[in-house]
Design an enzyme around this catalytic site. Structure first.
Site, PDB file in Angstrom:
ATOM      1  N   HIS A 154       3.516  -2.480   4.085  1.00  0.00           N
ATOM      2  CA  HIS A 154       3.758  -1.058   3.788  1.00  0.00           C
ATOM      3  C   HIS A 154       5.281  -0.826   3.729  1.00  0.00           C
ATOM      4  O   HIS A 154       5.870  -0.377   4.708  1.00  0.00           O
ATOM      5  CB  HIS A 154       3.149  -0.168   4.871  1.00  0.00           C
ATOM      6  N   ASP A 177       0.823  -1.212   0.000  1.00  0.00           N
ATOM      7  CA  ASP A 177       0.000   0.000   0.000  1.00  0.00           C
ATOM      8  C   ASP A 177       0.854   1.258   0.000  1.00  0.00           C
ATOM      9  O   ASP A 177       1.963   1.284   0.543  1.00  0.00           O
ATOM     10  CB  ASP A 177      -0.924   0.021   1.225  1.00  0.00           C
TER      11      ASP A 177
END
Length: 268
Positions: A230, A83
Site C-alpha cells: 500500500h 492497492d
C-alpha cells in the site's frame, strides 16, 4: 396394598382428565430437554456464523467464479500489486521509482480516487502498468446488495477504461472479503478475483520499518507469489520506501517482477 395404591392412581388419572398440571418431575424433565435443545441450536448458529465469517475472509476460496491467490508456475516470477489510489501527489515518485527498475506492476485502484485523479490513472497506463478494480468506494462488500455490487464494480470499470486500460480488468475485493453476491456477480460477468499470498502491511510490527517489510516478503515469497503493498499514502511511508529495495532483493534471488496479467500468462 392394592387397596391403598388404587385410590392414588385413580386420583392422578382424575387430575389429568380435569386438566391438572403434570407432576413436577415431568415438568422438570421437559424443561431440561428444552434447555438442551436451545443450547444445541445456539451452538449450531454460532458454528454457522463462524463458518460464514471464515469463508468471507478466505483468500484461497470463494463460492463462485475464479479466485487466484497465487499462480502455479515453473518460472521464477512474481506479481507486484498495489492497492488503493491513485493519489496525484505520489504518482510522479512512484512512476519514477518503478521506471528506474524497469518493471511494471498492477494497481488495484478505487473508482472514487481514480475519478478524482484521472490524469494519474492515464499516466499509469501510459507507463505500461496494469489497472485492476478495487471497487468504487472501498466499502465492505460481504453483505452488499446486488445493485450495490453492480454499481461499485461497473463505475470503477468505466473509470479504468477511461484511463486507457485495455484487456481484462481483474478484481480485488476490499480487505479481501466476499461471500455470496459479490463472487456471483464476478462469475456472471466473467471477472477473475485476485487476492494475494504475501502482504506485510497487515502486521504493524512488520510494517513499522522498510527492512521489516522486505524481510517479511523475502521469507515468504515463492514462484507465482502475488505480493501486496500500500504505497500511496503518507501513513504507509515504509511501504513506499520498501518498493525499491524489495524489487532489488527479489531480482538478486532470481525473480522476475511484473504484473498480474504477466504472471497469469506463465501458468502451467
Amino acid at each position: 396394598m392394592e387397596a391403598l395404591v388404587a385410590p392414588c392412581l385413580e386420583r392422578d388419572a382424575s387430575r389429568m382428565r380435569k386438566g391438572a398440571s403434570p407432576p413436577r418431575h415431568v415438568l422438570r424433565r421437559g424443561a431440561s430437554s428444552i434447555a438442551v435443545l436451545s443450547l444445541v441450536a445456539g451452538l449450531a448458529v454460532l458454528l454457522v456464523l463462524a463458518a460464514l465469517r471464515a469463508l468471507a475472509r478466505a483468500r484461497t476460496v470463494q463460492l463462485f467464479g475464479e479466485l487466484v491467490p497465487r499462480v502455479e508456475t515453473a518460472e521464477r516470477r512474481v506479481a507486484l500489486t498495489f492497492d488503493d489510489g491513485p493519489v496525484a501527489a505520489r504518482t510522479d515518485s512512484l512512476l519514477t521509482l518503478l521506471a528506474s527498475r524497469g518493471i511494471h506492476a498492477t494497481f488495484f485502484v478505487t473508482g472514487r480516487e481514480l475519478s478524482a485523479a484521472p490524469d494519474a490513472g492515464r499516466r499509469l497506463v501510459a507507463a505500461g502498468h496494469e489497472l485492476g478494480n478495487h471497487t468504487y468506494s472501498h466499502r465492505r462488500m460481504t453483505l452488499a446488495s446486488p445493485a450495490t455490487v453492480r454499481d461499485e464494480i461497473e463505475r470503477t470499470d468505466a473509470a479504468i477504461r477511461a484511463a486507457g486500460h485495455r484487456g481484462p480488468i481483474h478484481f480485488r475485493p476490499p480487505f479481501g472479503h466476499k461471500l455470496v453476491t459479490l463472487p456471483w456477480y464476478l462469475a456472471r460477468t466473467g471477472r477473475t478475483t485476485i487476492t494475494w499470498d504475501v502482504e506485510p502491511d497487515s502486521y504493524p510490527e512488520v510494517a513499522a520499518t522498510t527492512e521489516g517489510i522486505v524481510r517479511h516478503v523475502l521469507d515468504r515469497v515463492r514462484p507465482g507469489s502475488i505480493i501486496l503493498l500500500h504505497p500511496w499514502y503518507r501513513s504507509r511511508a515504509t511501504s513506499f520506501a520498501a518498493v525499491g529495495p524489495l524489487v532489488d532483493s527479489l531480482r538478486a534471488r532470481g525473480y522476475a517482477v511484473g504484473t498480474v496479467q504477466a504472471l497469469l500468462a506463465s501458468r502451467r
